[in-house]
Design a protein around this motif. Structure first.
Motif, mmCIF file in Angstrom:
data_model
loop_
_atom_site.group_PDB
_atom_site.id
_atom_site.type_symbol
_atom_site.label_atom_id
_atom_site.label_comp_id
_atom_site.label_asym_id
_atom_site.label_seq_id
_atom_site.Cartn_x
_atom_site.Cartn_y
_atom_site.Cartn_z
ATOM 1 N N ALA A 84 -0.299 23.928 -1.248
ATOM 2 C CA ALA A 84 -0.800 22.621 -0.796
ATOM 3 C C ALA A 84 -2.303 22.532 -1.021
ATOM 4 N N GLU A 85 -2.771 21.321 -1.287
ATOM 5 C CA GLU A 85 -4.201 21.113 -1.509
ATOM 6 C C GLU A 85 -4.547 19.652 -1.250
ATOM 7 N N PRO A 86 -5.835 19.380 -0.982
ATOM 8 C CA PRO A 86 -6.237 17.984 -0.859
ATOM 9 C C PRO A 86 -5.898 17.253 -2.172
ATOM 10 N N ALA A 87 -5.423 16.023 -2.051
ATOM 11 C CA ALA A 87 -5.007 15.270 -3.235
ATOM 12 C C ALA A 87 -6.186 15.026 -4.168
ATOM 13 N N GLY A 88 -5.877 14.888 -5.448
ATOM 14 C CA GLY A 88 -6.901 14.639 -6.459
ATOM 15 C C GLY A 88 -7.416 13.206 -6.436
ATOM 16 N N TYR A 89 -8.219 12.879 -7.401
ATOM 17 C CA TYR A 89 -8.789 11.531 -7.571
ATOM 18 C C TYR A 89 -9.579 11.084 -6.345
ATOM 19 N N GLY A 90 -10.148 12.028 -5.592
ATOM 20 C CA GLY A 90 -10.944 11.677 -4.428
ATOM 21 C C GLY A 90 -10.125 11.289 -3.201
ATOM 22 N N LEU A 91 -8.787 11.300 -3.319
ATOM 23 C CA LEU A 91 -7.942 10.913 -2.182
ATOM 24 C C LEU A 91 -7.999 11.953 -1.062
ATOM 25 N N GLY A 92 -8.259 13.205 -1.420
ATOM 26 C CA GLY A 92 -8.319 14.272 -0.425
ATOM 27 C C GLY A 92 -9.352 13.998 0.656
ATOM 28 N N LYS A 93 -10.449 13.323 0.282
ATOM 29 C CA LYS A 93 -11.503 13.000 1.249
ATOM 30 C C LYS A 93 -10.991 12.055 2.333
ATOM 31 N N SER A 94 -9.964 11.287 2.014
ATOM 32 C CA SER A 94 -9.411 10.318 2.972
ATOM 33 C C SER A 94 -8.220 10.877 3.736
ATOM 34 N N GLY A 95 -7.960 12.175 3.601
ATOM 35 C CA GLY A 95 -6.884 12.788 4.366
ATOM 36 C C GLY A 95 -5.573 12.966 3.611
ATOM 37 N N TRP A 96 -5.549 12.645 2.308
ATOM 38 C CA TRP A 96 -4.322 12.811 1.522
ATOM 39 C C TRP A 96 -4.140 14.284 1.150
ATOM 40 N N PRO A 145 5.599 19.787 -11.339
ATOM 41 C CA PRO A 145 6.206 20.422 -10.165
ATOM 42 C C PRO A 145 6.528 19.391 -9.076
ATOM 43 N N LEU A 146 7.707 19.495 -8.512
ATOM 44 C CA LEU A 146 8.160 18.553 -7.497
ATOM 45 C C LEU A 146 7.325 18.701 -6.229
ATOM 46 N N GLY A 147 6.853 17.572 -5.710
ATOM 47 C CA GLY A 147 6.058 17.608 -4.490
ATOM 48 C C GLY A 147 5.853 16.214 -3.947
ATOM 49 N N ILE A 148 5.221 16.156 -2.781
ATOM 50 C CA ILE A 148 4.888 14.865 -2.190
ATOM 51 C C ILE A 148 3.410 14.868 -1.819
ATOM 52 N N THR A 149 2.844 13.678 -1.680
ATOM 53 C CA THR A 149 1.467 13.535 -1.227
ATOM 54 C C THR A 149 1.467 12.513 -0.098
ATOM 55 N N VAL A 150 0.945 12.917 1.057
ATOM 56 C CA VAL A 150 0.927 12.058 2.241
ATOM 57 C C VAL A 150 -0.483 11.991 2.820
ATOM 58 N N LYS A 151 -0.727 10.919 3.572
ATOM 59 C CA LYS A 151 -2.025 10.746 4.231
ATOM 60 C C LYS A 151 -1.877 11.190 5.676
ATOM 61 N N LEU A 152 -2.608 12.241 6.050
ATOM 62 C CA LEU A 152 -2.518 12.789 7.399
ATOM 63 C C LEU A 152 -3.864 12.654 8.098
ATOM 64 N N LYS A 161 0.847 -1.196 0.000
ATOM 65 C CA LYS A 161 0.000 0.000 0.000
ATOM 66 C C LYS A 161 0.878 1.240 0.000
ATOM 67 N N VAL A 162 0.506 2.223 -0.806
ATOM 68 C CA VAL A 162 1.266 3.473 -0.895
ATOM 69 C C VAL A 162 1.097 4.270 0.401
ATOM 70 N N PHE A 163 2.230 4.754 0.951
ATOM 71 C CA PHE A 163 2.116 5.681 2.091
ATOM 72 C C PHE A 163 2.659 7.058 1.749
ATOM 73 N N VAL A 164 3.381 7.195 0.637
ATOM 74 C CA VAL A 164 3.757 8.535 0.171
ATOM 75 C C VAL A 164 3.934 8.494 -1.345
ATOM 76 N N PHE A 165 3.286 9.439 -2.005
ATOM 77 C CA PHE A 165 3.483 9.646 -3.443
ATOM 78 C C PHE A 165 4.588 10.680 -3.571
ATOM 79 N N LEU A 166 5.647 10.335 -4.297
ATOM 80 C CA LEU A 166 6.781 11.243 -4.459
ATOM 81 C C LEU A 166 6.798 11.909 -5.832
ATOM 82 N N GLY A 167 5.818 11.594 -6.665
ATOM 83 C CA GLY A 167 5.729 12.233 -7.976
ATOM 84 C C GLY A 167 6.883 11.861 -8.886
#
Length: 126
Positions: A75-87, A53-60, A40-46
């Motif tokens: 910074a913004e909630p992650a796309g693809y509906g992941l933002g709803k889960s805290g990404w 643009p260089l960035g990371i996506t984490v679940k908080l 399971k992914v715990f960090v997207f490093l792009g």
């Protein structure tokens, strides 16, 4: 587009930190770098080739960490509906982007949200 050196340095630190977590593995789904634990992914490093643009996506899950992350420039909630889960997606090249140490704290929190208990116990035992 050239990747700013300081952003690349942060990215490399965060990647190294993430891959140092117990059971962490690097994978390249969708052409981007991710760190996974237990498949399971715990960090997207792009991507680090400058095509995006260089960035990371984490679940908080922690509300204060999540709110703090969202105050970072760009910074913004992650796309693809992941933002709803805290990404949260956090750009690294923007003025005022978080320090590598804070990013690593968030990566660890994301890891703890996703990793199995035995690996968290291993991490706590370090």
């Amino acid at each position: 587009m050239a990747v700013p050196r300081n952003a690349l340095k942060k990215w490399e630190k965060v990647r190294e930190f993430a891959l140092g977590m117990p059971g962490a593995e690097e994978d390249f789904p969708w052409g981007e770098t991710v760190a996974k634990v237990n498949k399971k992914v715990f960090v997207f490093l792009g991507v680090d080739d400058g095509s995006y643009p260089l960035g990371i996506t984490v679940k908080l899950k922690d509300e204060s960490a999540h709110a703090h992350a969202l105050t970072c420039p760009g910074a913004e909630p992650a796309g693809y509906g992941l933002g709803k889960s805290g990404w949260v997606s956090i750009p690294l090249a923007q003025q005022g982007a978080p320090a590598a140490e804070l990013l690593c704290d968030w990566v660890e929190e994301s890891y703890r949200t996703i990793a199995p208990k035995r690996l968290i116990a291993e991490l706590d035992g370090r």
